[in-house]
Design a protein around this motif. Sequence first.
Motif, PDB file in Angstrom:
ATOM      1  N   GLN A 360       0.895  -1.402   0.023  1.00  0.00           N
ATOM      2  CA  GLN A 360      -0.208  -0.045  -0.027  1.00  0.00           C
ATOM      3  C   GLN A 360       0.882   1.271   0.019  1.00  0.00           C
ATOM      4  N   ILE A 361       1.631   1.285   0.691  1.00  0.00           N
ATOM      5  CA  ILE A 361       2.858   2.402   1.030  1.00  0.00           C
ATOM      6  C   ILE A 361       3.469   2.541  -0.446  1.00  0.00           C
ATOM      7  N   PHE A 362       3.974   1.600  -0.884  1.00  0.00           N
ATOM      8  CA  PHE A 362       4.843   1.858  -1.968  1.00  0.00           C
ATOM      9  C   PHE A 362       4.113   2.281  -3.275  1.00  0.00           C
ATOM     10  N   ARG A 363       2.920   1.836  -3.313  1.00  0.00           N
ATOM     11  CA  ARG A 363       1.861   2.251  -4.528  1.00  0.00           C
ATOM     12  C   ARG A 363       1.511   3.797  -4.255  1.00  0.00           C
ATOM     13  N   ALA A 364       1.141   4.189  -3.042  1.00  0.00           N
ATOM     14  CA  ALA A 364       0.865   5.409  -2.621  1.00  0.00           C
ATOM     15  C   ALA A 364       2.037   6.385  -2.994  1.00  0.00           C
ATOM     16  N   THR A 365       3.382   6.020  -2.639  1.00  0.00           N
ATOM     17  CA  THR A 365       4.550   6.749  -2.964  1.00  0.00           C
ATOM     18  C   THR A 365       4.816   6.871  -4.321  1.00  0.00           C
ATOM     19  N   ALA A 366       4.560   5.897  -5.249  1.00  0.00           N
ATOM     20  CA  ALA A 366       4.731   5.929  -6.804  1.00  0.00           C
ATOM     21  C   ALA A 366       3.745   6.982  -7.259  1.00  0.00           C
ATOM     22  N   LYS A 367       2.451   7.058  -6.711  1.00  0.00           N
ATOM     23  CA  LYS A 367       1.411   7.840  -7.327  1.00  0.00           C
ATOM     24  C   LYS A 367       1.622   9.176  -6.950  1.00  0.00           C
ATOM     25  N   ALA A 368       2.458   9.463  -5.673  1.00  0.00           N
ATOM     26  CA  ALA A 368       2.861  10.752  -5.465  1.00  0.00           C
ATOM     27  C   ALA A 368       4.100  11.345  -6.092  1.00  0.00           C
ATOM     28  N   GLY A 369       4.607  10.491  -6.777  1.00  0.00           N
ATOM     29  CA  GLY A 369       5.766  10.804  -7.541  1.00  0.00           C
ATOM     30  C   GLY A 369       7.225  11.110  -6.640  1.00  0.00           C
ATOM     31  N   TRP A 370       7.247  10.525  -5.438  1.00  0.00           N
ATOM     32  CA  TRP A 370       8.319  10.674  -4.538  1.00  0.00           C
ATOM     33  C   TRP A 370       9.364   9.728  -4.955  1.00  0.00           C
ATOM     34  N   PHE A 371       9.214   8.469  -5.018  1.00  0.00           N
ATOM     35  CA  PHE A 371       9.856   7.352  -5.384  1.00  0.00           C
ATOM     36  C   PHE A 371       9.219   6.435  -6.750  1.00  0.00           C
ATOM     37  N   ARG A 372      10.009   5.681  -7.385  1.00  0.00           N
ATOM     38  CA  ARG A 372       9.481   4.759  -8.154  1.00  0.00           C
ATOM     39  C   ARG A 372       9.087   3.567  -7.264  1.00  0.00           C
ATOM     40  N   GLU A 373       8.127   2.685  -7.645  1.00  0.00           N
ATOM     41  CA  GLU A 373       8.033   1.222  -6.915  1.00  0.00           C
ATOM     42  C   GLU A 373       9.252   0.377  -6.959  1.00  0.00           C
ATOM     43  N   ASP A 374      10.218   0.514  -7.918  1.00  0.00           N
ATOM     44  CA  ASP A 374      11.229  -0.292  -8.079  1.00  0.00           C
ATOM     45  C   ASP A 374      12.472   0.452  -7.203  1.00  0.00           C
TER      46      ASP A 374
END
Length: 590
Positions: A360-374
């Motif tokens: 959940q956290i990784f997906r939200a972070t990627a949507k926000a553009g802070w980090f890529r999921e990889d």
Amino acid sequence: MTLQSRLSDAFGEAFAALGHDATFGVVVESSKGDAPYQCNGAMAAAGAAKKRGEKLNPRDVASAVAAHLADNPLIETLEIAGPGFLNITPSAQALAETAQAISEDPIRGLSAGAELTIVIDYGGANVAKPMHVGHLRSAVIGEALKRLMRARGHTVIGDAHLGDWGLQMGHLISELAIEQPSLIYFDEAYDGNYPDISPVTMDDLARLYPQASNAAKDDADRMELSRVATADLQAGHKGYRALLDHFIAVSVEALKEGYGRLGVEFDLWNGEACVDPLIPDMVEELRHAGLAEEDGGALIVRIEREDDKKEMPPVMLLASSGAVLYHTTDLATLVDRKAQINPDLILYVVDQRQALHFEQIFRATAKAGWFREDQLEHLGFGTMNGTDGKPFKTRDGGVLRLEDLMEMMQTAAETRLTESGIGADFDPEERAEVARLVGLAALKFADLQNARLTNYVFDPERFTAFEGKTGPYLLYAAVRIKSILRKADDMGAAFGPIIPEDPAEVALVLALDAYPKAIALAAEKRAPHILCDHVYGLAQAFSRFYTNCPILVDETPEVIRASRLSLAKATLEQLEHGLGIIGLDVPEKM
């Protein structure tokens, strides 16, 4: 380059010269022992040709590759077996070159090339609570990965990521207010500086928390006191914030001692409280981007995707009460890490049962553009279980303190040392230190030799054995080499070029040569057990070498003795280096 990688390059060139993909030339260690190495690419090349509409016999491909490599100086013999396996025996020249490279640097070739900045989050201990057995796996796996990545040449930052926020702090503050209401921290009219010395010790905190928690379970009014204290703390109550600083300082001092006994060190001792000031701006950013929305009074970020095969709950930013949650503080921690460190990669070494949370956290972070999921990885792990197959507990069903677990292992090690007659002539202090190192090696290696996601059974008697795949066996192997080298020094024996002639010498050289590959694979797969397999195999190879190849006996020619001493020295250096990465310290004597 290792001999195996040199052979892979040669075979890759041969496949490419014959019109095939060079990747079919990968050389691997042989699984049957007919030769040290094998190449299985002929079958894959024939399969690829078939997809293109061509008909090729794998043995014909293997024959063509063998013919192309007929005069290669790295190869002594190249035999075709089965449907097209190529069994490879290296030449004496290749072995000599490899032995010389190992002699010059037994831990060569570990660098990954491109240096990354990596944060490893592997602590998770809570403020005001003593460390327990549940903290063991994250600590030893995380520390091994940190050391492993550093050995690869990366910049690695270990973060303890303390649990220092939420209701548990409200419990502590409210319980302290009940016991000592006259403390200046509870005086609403006070407007000065608060004392530098904490009003509580770690023992006080360890008592206050369960006392408050248990009382609140059965008393709604008592629970309300904790909730109000938590809300006031998060709203910025000066006295409560000062108390929190004391709680954190006292706890970190105790945690540094506890983790230190385990051989674990962190670069950062940040916690959830550190990022609380970032949360309002972060929430506003998510609102502005259209990612945060109201839902039943709560503020959420939806993260489901059309191709999801399971339900994916939204990230909860704010509860309907306005309180922040674990999702919120973990997202704010990522915002903070981006601003302060800007890492290329963040690894979370946390129990596998938290997998959904991190997805959940990784997906939200990627949507926000802070980090890529990889750039974000959750490295989950299984549990250390009791003989009943359930997570390890004390006999009365409680959670065992980590310090008690370590004392249990040291006692088991002392018993094993006595039974084995090892260190019988040591003075009490020296013997106690050896028992500490043996007990710690037993505990850590028993954990790390398992694949991360594997559960295993806690068995002190098996873990502390000096035979088999155990930490004590590895320590004893290294100490034995130290003893050999000391005796050689007393004799005035010299080191010389490594001349691998006996099969046991050749096998040991090839075992040493496999170290860079083991390091690279363990790092790539985030799997310390691969390195554990290597050091255990290396210790076994040395044992066979020592049995078959006398070093210090009078009958051994001086040139051969010098060669074997150099081989022993290289083995010790690599063994100690590998054991150091997984957190095992080798004593001088046993």
